[in-house]
Design a protein around this motif. Structure first.
Motif, mmCIF file in Angstrom:
data_model
loop_
_atom_site.group_PDB
_atom_site.id
_atom_site.type_symbol
_atom_site.label_atom_id
_atom_site.label_comp_id
_atom_site.label_asym_id
_atom_site.label_seq_id
_atom_site.Cartn_x
_atom_site.Cartn_y
_atom_site.Cartn_z
ATOM 1 N N PHE A 170 24.595 11.094 13.157
ATOM 2 C CA PHE A 170 23.630 10.747 13.398
ATOM 3 C C PHE A 170 22.454 12.371 13.548
ATOM 4 N N HIS B 156 16.757 2.346 18.248
ATOM 5 C CA HIS B 156 17.729 2.391 18.891
ATOM 6 C C HIS B 156 17.399 1.335 20.251
ATOM 7 N N THR C 42 23.623 5.933 23.949
ATOM 8 C CA THR C 42 23.168 6.273 22.476
ATOM 9 C C THR C 42 21.763 7.267 23.017
ATOM 10 N N HIS D 74 29.294 8.289 16.167
ATOM 11 C CA HIS D 74 27.253 8.518 15.939
ATOM 12 C C HIS D 74 27.466 10.015 16.160
ATOM 13 N N TYR E 222 17.964 5.054 11.141
ATOM 14 C CA TYR E 222 19.289 4.685 11.182
ATOM 15 C C TYR E 222 18.605 3.350 12.578
#
Length: 403
Positions: free
Chosen positions: A303, A311, A317, A299, A244
């Motif tokens: 994730f 990120h 996050t 997320h 990601y």
């Protein structure tokens, strides 16, 4: 019981309030939120049935403008004035106000609570705004600390002076307009005697200081039950776990280069990629089927299916990736993000990229670290240590204080 949650800032300042609002309502409180009028904030709050009272200008537009540091006092004055206008109306009939976000916005919200005679709580989502002999303060744009000063306490004194110079006049002008006395130390007024630190103690361990009593509640996260879109699930099911890449509310003015560097680096590792548009408007660089672009997505569901998460290092996050057990590569852009990058590296759950602009070589090195079996094992182990009760702790503290 009526609770007002007030903030001004990015998604990372709004999302924790969503979690707290949901938990407060489950415990029987009436909740409203003051936040910027951005469409994604309004949509997120509407999705959990919490009313948004829009305050100020779009936070995304403000961030994308990247104004010079010299205009910071003018921007702060605008933010403070909007807080006095909107929060005053929103707080009528409330029993407690929770203030967070940009420091001048929090100062405005707390002043409104003071005028109305209601309880208030000051909350931060990272400890670097809390004075401590154990760490340095963050420098404001255009106001670097003298290089010859290294003592943390001296730096915190300079920090208070900077905050007064930037925000003091605007705050005290607005306070005078509603009959409140001036504030001599804006930072200490916002922090108060018992600030709350809404972060996970494993990711963000607070070291006690005699100056004030910090209440660390744990991070404020609402369980996200939204399913992933069918097309995202189909992409994930079609191959090995991808990497990601997303930079959240960071504009990333060189976003085209950032997307290209990230995709080329991930492909060189033999991996697929999920690219999040975010405020940087990241996009695919070609039509090959090994990459997929997503917008607003859950997320918490995404994730755990990633080989790694690249990120910007926002507190939310970082915490979500840690809870998912996903190795991380943090490419910090500003503010507290270098701190979170350092914590990820210190915990062994990922790599801290050196600086805000990744190159093929630098991102490759960081991604290789994140994808090692040792990092993957450590990320899964730390995931089991992350607390999940932060909103419950905070909500009960609030309701106990009221009742």
């Amino acid at each position: 019981m009526r609770v007002l949650l007030s903030t001004y800032g990015s998604r990372g300042d709004v999302e924790p309030l969503v979690g707290l609002a949901v938990r407060l309502r489950e415990l029987g409180a009436e909740v409203r939120v003051c936040a910027p009028p951005d469409e994604d904030f309004a949509r997120r709050l509407a999705g959990v049935g919490v009313p948004l009272m829009a305050v100020g200008r779009s936070a995304r537009a403000l961030a994308a403008g990247a104004p010079p540091a010299s205009s910071l006092p003018e921007r702060a004055a605008e933010v403070i004035a909007s807080q006095f206008e909107v929060v005053t109306a929103a707080a009528e009939g409330c029993d407690v106000l929770v203030a967070t976000g940009m420091l001048p916005a929090a100062a405005g919200g707390l002043s409104v609570a003071e005028k109305l005679g209601i309880r208030s709580v000051s909350v931060t989502f990272q400890q670097l705004t809390l004075p401590s002999p154990h760490h340095r303060p963050l420098a404001y744009p255009g106001r670097p600390f003298p290089p010859e000063v290294s003592d943390n306490r001296a730096l915190w004194d300079l920090d208070a002076q900077s905050i007064n110079a930037l925000f003091g006049a605007a705050l005290n002008t607005n306070r005078a307009s509603i009959g409140l006395p001036p504030v001599g130390n804006v930072r200490d007024y916002v922090i108060g005697d018992r600030p709350w630190l809404a972060t996970d103690p494993v990711l963000d361990p607070w070291q006690e200081t005699p100056d004030f009593d910090v209440v660390q509640t744990g991070a404020w996260i609402v369980p996200d039950v939204r399913p992933l879109p069918a097309e995202v699930v189909a992409f994930l099911d079609a191959g090995t776990p991808p990497v990601y890449v997303g930079f959240g509310s960071m504009p990333m003015h060189a976003s085209a280069d950032a997307a290209q560097v990230a995709i080329e680096t991930i492909r060189a590792q033999g991996r697929r990629a999920v690219i999040a548009r975010g405020w940087a408007d990241l996009a695919l660089i070609d039509d090959r089927d090994d990459c997929f672009v997503v917008g607003e997505v859950n997320h918490q569901a995404l994730f755990p299916r990633m080989a790694a998460v690249v990120h910007h290092g926002g507190a939310g996050t970082t915490t979500t990736a840690a809870r998912a057990g996903a190795p991380q590569v943090v490419v910090p852009q500003a503010a507290d993000q270098p701190y979170w990058a350092g914590r990820v590296a210190e915990l062994g759950i990922g790599a801290a990229h050196d600086g805000p602009t990744p190159t093929f070589e630098s991102l490759s090195a960081a991604l290789k670290t994140a994808l090692t079996p040792e990092t993957q094992d450590r990320a899964r182990a730390v995931a089991d240590e992350i607390r999940t009760d932060g909103t419950t702790v905070a909500a009960k503290l609030l309701l106990d204080a009221i009742g």
